[in-house]
Design a protein around this motif. Sequence first.
Motif: not given
Length: 350
Positions: A287-295
Amino acid sequence: MKVCKIDDLHGGEILAKTIMTPEYKMLLLDGTILKREYIEKLKEFGVVQVYIKEEIDTQKNILKIELEEEVKEKVRNVLEKHIYNKSGDLIELCNTADNIISSLLEEEEVAEKIYDIKESENDIYEHSITVCSLSIITALKMKLSYERIHDIGVACLLHDLGIRYITVNYKNRDINSMTEVKASEYKKHPIYAYSVLKNESWISELSKSIILFHHECINGSGYPLKSVDIPLEARIVAVCEKFDELICGIGNEKIKVHEAIEHLKKFRNILYDQAVVDVFLEFTAVYPVGTYVRTNEGEIGVILKQNKKYADKPVIKIILDEKGDRVLQELVRNLLTEEVYITEVVEMIQ
């Protein structure tokens, strides 16, 4: 937090304050990772300075920006001269490969670093440089000799020379969706490149083999020869080549970084050398820096930085809570030390 002039930004910086227009229209939220295209858009809106976070690591290119631009221009000029004038300037790329190797060797903790690799445009010159850098890092981690790494670097800068001899539209197109005639033509590009170089004495036989074999697979399903007798160096380049092809859309439909990583995991020891894939995944951020993710707890966050040696356990800033409400206080989670994990990548939060 510090104030930065918009002209001094390179991309990868993190906004410390939300940017609003004079009419109170929100342009970008605080916590947003600035991409180069965002910076250009802000300039269009007349933004001259922004507040940037200081305490969080920003996005790091594989190569220093100045060197990357210099190398890209060199590769472009050399290859374009060749196609139009049949010049002998291709030999210049030997020195270019050594410059890339030297730059990577100068980096601190190159063996432990996790690299953020972003999806990019399907520029064949940028692709060659990225494949070169990734292949060199992989070879360094596999402890190959300098001579073999040099040959890998030279081959990578020339591996797609043959694409300039075809007329097939390969950008963001999976070769399996092409007509049989076009797919057959596209699959000849390693042969075209090899044919140009096979009688040249300044390039090693190993480099020539890498160029010819960089699309071969260990199960014999690759092209152009469907060979299973593939040098290790070519197997290294094949993995790095496929990864970057997928995320920039060359001979493939463009996909996200985490999807490209899943592809390599799925087909390791089937299409790709498992040992090479495993080494590659050690230094490539899922997951590169700046990627938006759900936990797994339902929160939405943005990747702030990577943890050394743990490519799938980054540090994230939580933006929305499990109910979808904006988090007002600073909430940073280190997935290496907390029992939280990422379940999916989501679209950018504005």
